[in-house]
Design a protein around this motif. Structure first.
Motif, PDB file in Angstrom:
ATOM      1  N   MET A 220       0.846  -1.195   0.000  1.00 39.42           N
ATOM      2  CA  MET A 220       0.000   0.000   0.000  1.00 39.42           C
ATOM      3  C   MET A 220       0.881   1.245   0.000  1.00 39.42           C
ATOM      4  O   MET A 220       1.868   1.317   0.734  1.00 39.42           O
ATOM      5  N   CYS A 221       0.512   2.225  -0.805  1.00 39.51           N
ATOM      6  CA  CYS A 221       1.258   3.478  -0.943  1.00 39.51           C
ATOM      7  C   CYS A 221       0.439   4.620  -0.359  1.00 39.51           C
ATOM      8  O   CYS A 221      -0.727   4.812  -0.736  1.00 39.51           O
ATOM      9  N   TYR A 222       1.040   5.357   0.562  1.00 33.69           N
ATOM     10  CA  TYR A 222       0.365   6.467   1.247  1.00 33.69           C
ATOM     11  C   TYR A 222       1.227   7.722   1.180  1.00 33.69           C
ATOM     12  O   TYR A 222       2.452   7.623   1.044  1.00 33.69           O
ATOM     13  N   PRO A 223       0.613   8.896   1.357  1.00 35.23           N
ATOM     14  CA  PRO A 223       1.437  10.075   1.578  1.00 35.23           C
ATOM     15  C   PRO A 223       2.241   9.860   2.866  1.00 35.23           C
ATOM     16  O   PRO A 223       1.747   9.237   3.818  1.00 35.23           O
ATOM     17  N   ALA A 224       3.471  10.323   2.898  1.00 32.34           N
ATOM     18  CA  ALA A 224       4.323  10.142   4.073  1.00 32.34           C
ATOM     19  C   ALA A 224       3.593  10.619   5.320  1.00 32.34           C
ATOM     20  O   ALA A 224       3.025  11.708   5.337  1.00 32.34           O
ATOM     21  N   GLY A 225       3.578   9.783   6.338  1.00 32.64           N
ATOM     22  CA  GLY A 225       2.961  10.128   7.605  1.00 32.64           C
ATOM     23  C   GLY A 225       1.481   9.841   7.713  1.00 32.64           C
ATOM     24  O   GLY A 225       0.917   9.954   8.799  1.00 32.64           O
ATOM     25  N   ASP A 226       0.823   9.479   6.614  1.00 29.49           N
ATOM     26  CA  ASP A 226      -0.620   9.215   6.664  1.00 29.49           C
ATOM     27  C   ASP A 226      -0.960   7.924   7.389  1.00 29.49           C
ATOM     28  O   ASP A 226      -2.041   7.795   7.944  1.00 29.49           O
ATOM     29  N   LEU A 227      -0.067   6.968   7.388  1.00 27.33           N
ATOM     30  CA  LEU A 227      -0.269   5.731   8.128  1.00 27.33           C
ATOM     31  C   LEU A 227       0.666   5.775   9.329  1.00 27.33           C
ATOM     32  O   LEU A 227       1.881   5.890   9.172  1.00 27.33           O
ATOM     33  N   LEU A 228       0.083   5.726  10.497  1.00 26.06           N
ATOM     34  CA  LEU A 228       0.907   5.753  11.705  1.00 26.06           C
ATOM     35  C   LEU A 228       1.509   4.377  11.933  1.00 26.06           C
ATOM     36  O   LEU A 228       0.792   3.383  11.994  1.00 26.06           O
ATOM     37  N   THR A 229       2.818   4.323  12.013  1.00 26.39           N
ATOM     38  CA  THR A 229       3.496   3.068  12.299  1.00 26.39           C
ATOM     39  C   THR A 229       3.854   3.043  13.777  1.00 26.39           C
ATOM     40  O   THR A 229       3.955   4.081  14.425  1.00 26.39           O
ATOM     41  N   GLY A 230       4.022   1.849  14.282  1.00 28.05           N
ATOM     42  CA  GLY A 230       4.339   1.717  15.699  1.00 28.05           C
ATOM     43  C   GLY A 230       5.219   0.509  15.954  1.00 28.05           C
ATOM     44  O   GLY A 230       5.862  -0.023  15.047  1.00 28.05           O
ATOM     45  N   GLU A 231       5.201   0.036  17.192  1.00 25.53           N
ATOM     46  CA  GLU A 231       6.047  -1.085  17.591  1.00 25.53           C
ATOM     47  C   GLU A 231       5.717  -2.358  16.824  1.00 25.53           C
ATOM     48  O   GLU A 231       6.560  -3.238  16.702  1.00 25.53           O
ATOM     49  N   GLY A 232       4.509  -2.457  16.289  1.00 26.94           N
ATOM     50  CA  GLY A 232       4.105  -3.633  15.533  1.00 26.94           C
ATOM     51  C   GLY A 232       4.520  -3.587  14.076  1.00 26.94           C
ATOM     52  O   GLY A 232       4.187  -4.482  13.309  1.00 26.94           O
ATOM     53  N   ASP A 233       5.243  -2.535  13.690  1.00 30.98           N
ATOM     54  CA  ASP A 233       5.691  -2.382  12.308  1.00 30.98           C
ATOM     55  C   ASP A 233       7.208  -2.360  12.253  1.00 30.98           C
ATOM     56  O   ASP A 233       7.875  -1.915  13.183  1.00 30.98           O
ATOM     57  N   ARG A 234       7.723  -2.813  11.149  1.00 29.35           N
ATOM     58  CA  ARG A 234       9.172  -2.915  10.964  1.00 29.35           C
ATOM     59  C   ARG A 234       9.540  -2.216   9.656  1.00 29.35           C
ATOM     60  O   ARG A 234       8.913  -2.453   8.629  1.00 29.35           O
ATOM     61  N   LEU A 235      10.548  -1.367   9.705  1.00 25.28           N
ATOM     62  CA  LEU A 235      11.066  -0.737   8.488  1.00 25.28           C
ATOM     63  C   LEU A 235      11.911  -1.780   7.768  1.00 25.28           C
ATOM     64  O   LEU A 235      12.937  -2.226   8.280  1.00 25.28           O
ATOM     65  N   LEU A 236      11.456  -2.197   6.602  1.00 18.83           N
ATOM     66  CA  LEU A 236      12.138  -3.247   5.852  1.00 18.83           C
ATOM     67  C   LEU A 236      13.246  -2.679   4.972  1.00 18.83           C
ATOM     68  O   LEU A 236      14.228  -3.344   4.688  1.00 18.83           O
ATOM     69  N   GLY A 237      13.085  -1.460   4.528  1.00 19.32           N
ATOM     70  CA  GLY A 237      14.043  -0.808   3.641  1.00 19.32           C
ATOM     71  C   GLY A 237      13.350   0.329   2.935  1.00 19.32           C
ATOM     72  O   GLY A 237      12.415   0.924   3.478  1.00 19.32           O
ATOM     73  N   ASP A 238      13.801   0.647   1.745  1.00 18.64           N
ATOM     74  CA  ASP A 238      13.122   1.673   0.961  1.00 18.64           C
ATOM     75  C   ASP A 238      13.105   1.281  -0.494  1.00 18.64           C
ATOM     76  O   ASP A 238      13.925   0.492  -0.947  1.00 18.64           O
ATOM     77  N   ILE A 239      12.126   1.820  -1.191  1.00 18.50           N
ATOM     78  CA  ILE A 239      12.033   1.654  -2.642  1.00 18.50           C
ATOM     79  C   ILE A 239      11.808   3.037  -3.232  1.00 18.50           C
ATOM     80  O   ILE A 239      10.995   3.808  -2.738  1.00 18.50           O
ATOM     81  N   GLY A 240      12.574   3.355  -4.237  1.00 14.34           N
ATOM     82  CA  GLY A 240      12.459   4.677  -4.842  1.00 14.34           C
ATOM     83  C   GLY A 240      12.712   5.794  -3.846  1.00 14.34           C
ATOM     84  O   GLY A 240      12.182   6.885  -3.986  1.00 14.34           O
ATOM     85  N   GLY A 241      13.510   5.505  -2.821  1.00 17.49           N
ATOM     86  CA  GLY A 241      13.802   6.500  -1.792  1.00 17.49           C
ATOM     87  C   GLY A 241      12.706   6.678  -0.763  1.00 17.49           C
ATOM     88  O   GLY A 241      12.794   7.549   0.095  1.00 17.49           O
ATOM     89  N   MET A 242      11.664   5.871  -0.824  1.00 18.79           N
ATOM     90  CA  MET A 242      10.529   5.966   0.095  1.00 18.79           C
ATOM     91  C   MET A 242      10.546   4.772   1.061  1.00 18.79           C
ATOM     92  O   MET A 242      10.780   3.636   0.628  1.00 18.79           O
ATOM     93  N   PRO A 243      10.284   5.007   2.350  1.00 18.02           N
ATOM     94  CA  PRO A 243      10.344   3.912   3.312  1.00 18.02           C
ATOM     95  C   PRO A 243       9.272   2.857   3.070  1.00 18.02           C
ATOM     96  O   PRO A 243       8.157   3.174   2.649  1.00 18.02           O
ATOM     97  N   PHE A 244       9.643   1.609   3.336  1.00 19.10           N
ATOM     98  CA  PHE A 244       8.750   0.470   3.141  1.00 19.10           C
ATOM     99  C   PHE A 244       8.672  -0.299   4.456  1.00 19.10           C
ATOM    100  O   PHE A 244       9.673  -0.817   4.944  1.00 19.10           O
ATOM    101  N   TYR A 245       7.470  -0.368   5.020  1.00 14.07           N
ATOM    102  CA  TYR A 245       7.228  -1.024   6.300  1.00 14.07           C
ATOM    103  C   TYR A 245       6.442  -2.313   6.101  1.00 14.07           C
ATOM    104  O   TYR A 245       5.723  -2.479   5.115  1.00 14.07           O
ATOM    105  N   ILE A 246       6.553  -3.183   7.091  1.00 15.41           N
ATOM    106  CA  ILE A 246       5.798  -4.425   7.113  1.00 15.41           C
ATOM    107  C   ILE A 246       5.470  -4.706   8.577  1.00 15.41           C
ATOM    108  O   ILE A 246       6.263  -4.370   9.471  1.00 15.41           O
ATOM    109  N   SER A 247       4.307  -5.276   8.836  1.00 16.09           N
ATOM    110  CA  SER A 247       3.976  -5.601  10.227  1.00 16.09           C
ATOM    111  C   SER A 247       4.880  -6.745  10.685  1.00 16.09           C
ATOM    112  O   SER A 247       5.351  -7.557   9.884  1.00 16.09           O
TER     113      SER A 247
END
Length: 136
Positions: free
Chosen positions: A54-81
């Motif tokens: 899913m692609c969102y404007p930066a900051g539109d989806l609140l991430t927390g302890e249940g999310d992990r930053l996997l890396g980035d694509i196209g310079g944009m952060p990519f998270y996964i639960s």
């Protein structure tokens, strides 16, 4: 499937990227970024939009302890639960684009294209590098 492109700097752990994007995905990311500014991605784990990136404007989806930053694509952060990561941690996620309508909450929805997650198993050397880097 298009071949994966090199990820942006800083997204590789031990020289191994956990998420990469195809040239087609990078082109769509650039198009969406031009319209909406900075973006973020989250690998959806179900319900309304299935298991799609899913692609969102930066900051539109609140991430927390249940999310992990996997890396980035196209310079944009990519998270996964964390729960999704446990299921997919043995694979490199390859973000691609196919014709169709994206998830109803994802920014590519009206483009006539949608992001799709493909994956491949790490080889033994890649897995060892990820373990050494503390990424699995």
């Amino acid at each position: 499937m298009s071949p994966p492109a090199s990820p942006s700097a800083g997204s590789a752990a031990g020289g191994v990227s956990q998420v990469v994007a195809t040239p087609a995905a990078l082109a769509l990311i650039a198009q969406i970024k031009a319209q909406h500014g900075a973006l973020m991605f989250h690998q959806s784990g179900g319900c309304c939009d299935g298991s799609a990136p899913m692609c969102y404007p930066a900051g539109d989806l609140l991430t927390g302890e249940g999310d992990r930053l996997l890396g980035d694509i196209g310079g944009m952060p990519f998270y996964i639960s964390t729960s999704q990561f446990e299921y997919w941690k043995h694979t490199q996620l390859i973000i691609d684009v196919v014709p169709g309508r994206g998830g109803m909450f994802s920014l590519e929805g009206a483009s006539g294209q949608r992001f799709l997650t493909r994956s491949r198993l790490y080889d033994d050397a890649e897995w060892a590098a990820l373990e050494a880097a503390g990424r699995v």
